[in-house]
Design an enzyme around this catalytic site. Structure first.
Site, PDB file in Angstrom:
ATOM      1  CG  ASP A   1      -2.840  14.529  -4.939  1.00 31.39           C
ATOM      2  OD1 ASP A   1      -3.865  13.649  -4.514  1.00 31.39           O
ATOM      3  OD2 ASP A   1      -2.378  14.166  -5.843  1.00 31.39           O
TER       4      ASP A   1
ATOM      5  N   GLY B   1     -13.574   6.374  -8.899  1.00 31.00           N
ATOM      6  CA  GLY B   1     -12.378   6.805  -9.197  1.00 31.00           C
ATOM      7  C   GLY B   1     -11.185   6.486  -8.199  1.00 31.00           C
TER       8      GLY B   1
ATOM      9  CB  CYS C   1      -0.999  -0.123   1.098  1.00 30.25           C
ATOM     10  SG  CYS C   1      -1.890   1.625   1.638  1.00 30.25           S
TER      11      CYS C   1
ATOM     12  CG  HIS D   1      -7.118   9.050  -0.094  1.00 34.67           C
ATOM     13  ND1 HIS D   1      -7.160   7.535  -0.477  1.00 34.67           N
ATOM     14  CD2 HIS D   1      -7.583   9.642  -1.132  1.00 34.67           C
ATOM     15  CE1 HIS D   1      -7.750   7.419  -1.761  1.00 34.67           C
ATOM     16  NE2 HIS D   1      -7.744   8.746  -2.244  1.00 34.67           N
TER      17      HIS D   1
HETATM   18  P1  5GP Z   1      -7.967   8.632  -5.206  1.00 37.38           P
HETATM   19  O1  5GP Z   1      -8.404   8.725  -6.740  1.00 37.38           O
HETATM   20  O2  5GP Z   1      -7.693   7.263  -5.081  1.00 37.38           O
HETATM   21  O3  5GP Z   1      -9.173   9.191  -4.535  1.00 37.38           O
HETATM   22  O4  5GP Z   1      -6.726   9.456  -5.091  1.00 37.38           O
HETATM   23  C1  5GP Z   1      -5.590   9.065  -4.917  1.00 37.38           C
HETATM   24  C2  5GP Z   1      -4.569  10.378  -5.140  1.00 37.38           C
HETATM   25  O5  5GP Z   1      -3.244   9.815  -4.486  1.00 37.38           O
HETATM   26  C3  5GP Z   1      -4.585  10.804  -6.333  1.00 37.38           C
HETATM   27  O6  5GP Z   1      -4.881  12.272  -6.123  1.00 37.38           O
HETATM   28  C4  5GP Z   1      -2.987  10.804  -6.474  1.00 37.38           C
HETATM   29  O7  5GP Z   1      -2.241  11.973  -7.163  1.00 37.38           O
HETATM   30  C5  5GP Z   1      -2.441  10.568  -5.206  1.00 37.38           C
HETATM   31  N1  5GP Z   1      -1.067   9.857  -5.147  1.00 37.38           N
HETATM   32  C6  5GP Z   1      -0.904   8.709  -5.882  1.00 37.38           C
HETATM   33  N2  5GP Z   1       0.304   8.331  -5.604  1.00 37.38           N
HETATM   34  C7  5GP Z   1       0.799   9.236  -4.637  1.00 37.38           C
HETATM   35  C8  5GP Z   1       2.230   9.349  -4.011  1.00 37.38           C
HETATM   36  O8  5GP Z   1       3.063   8.504  -3.887  1.00 37.38           O
HETATM   37  N3  5GP Z   1       2.302  10.432  -3.152  1.00 37.38           N
HETATM   38  C9  5GP Z   1       1.412  11.329  -3.147  1.00 37.38           C
HETATM   39  N4  5GP Z   1       1.917  12.497  -2.578  1.00 37.38           N
HETATM   40  N5  5GP Z   1       0.311  11.323  -3.822  1.00 37.38           N
HETATM   41  C10 5GP Z   1      -0.190  10.057  -4.501  1.00 37.38           C
HETATM   42 ZN    ZN Z   2      -2.412   1.524   3.580  1.00 37.48          ZN
END
Ligand code: 5GP
Ligand code: ZN
Length: 114
Positions: free
Chosen positions: A30, A93, A4, A100
């Site tokens: 992000d 999405g 994860c 989070h």
């Molecule tokens: P979801 O689409 O799952 O709601 O959002 C996941 C978010 O995590 C995305 O906005 C993506 O840019 C961010 N994200 C993914 N991998 C990383 C990472 O390694 N570091 C950071 N800071 N953000 C990440």
């Molecule tokens: Zn986790």
């Protein structure tokens, strides 16, 4: 949880720009911001998404909201306003399956939800 990304960020195995931390939650920028302020607020406990909340672990939701309030104040957007967004599951999405909330603001976001 093994594999994860957000657990690795919490453990410090992957770098992040932290903006807030306490014993229950971590918040960091992000990597792909969609607005001037785009922070992710995560529980330190691995919970995949809202579907995995239980009466035992749901206290993190209060911790996340209180963290959001602190962060918004710290970043100077509390009065202007911001969004707290959670994506649960594929149709929403969700790409990282560690619970989070996106704290998004720093610009007028408009009235549309999607
Ligand atoms: P979801 O689409 O799952 O709601 O959002 C996941 C978010 O995590 C995305 O906005 C993506 O840019 C961010 N994200 C993914 N991998 C990383 C990472 O390694 N570091 C950071 N800071 N953000 C990440
Ligand atoms: Zn986790």
């Amino acid at each position: 949880m093994d594999g994860c990304i957000f657990c690795k960020i919490i453990k410090g195995e992957i770098g992040s720009t932290k903006v807030y931390e306490n014993d229950k939650v971590l918040a960091f920028k992000d990597i792909n911001p969609v607005a001037p302020v785009h922070i992710l607020i995560v529980p330190k406990e691995h919970i995949a998404n809202v579907n995995e909340l239980t009466p035992e672990n749901a206290g993190v939701l209060a911790d996340i909201h209180l963290a959001a309030k602190e962060i918004a104040q710290k970043l100077g957007i509390a009065e202007k306003g911001y969004r707290l967004i959670n994506n649960c599951g594929a149709d929403a999405g969700q790409t990282v399956f560690h619970l989070h909330y996106h704290l998004i603001g720093g610009t007028p976001l408009g009235a549309k939800l999607i």
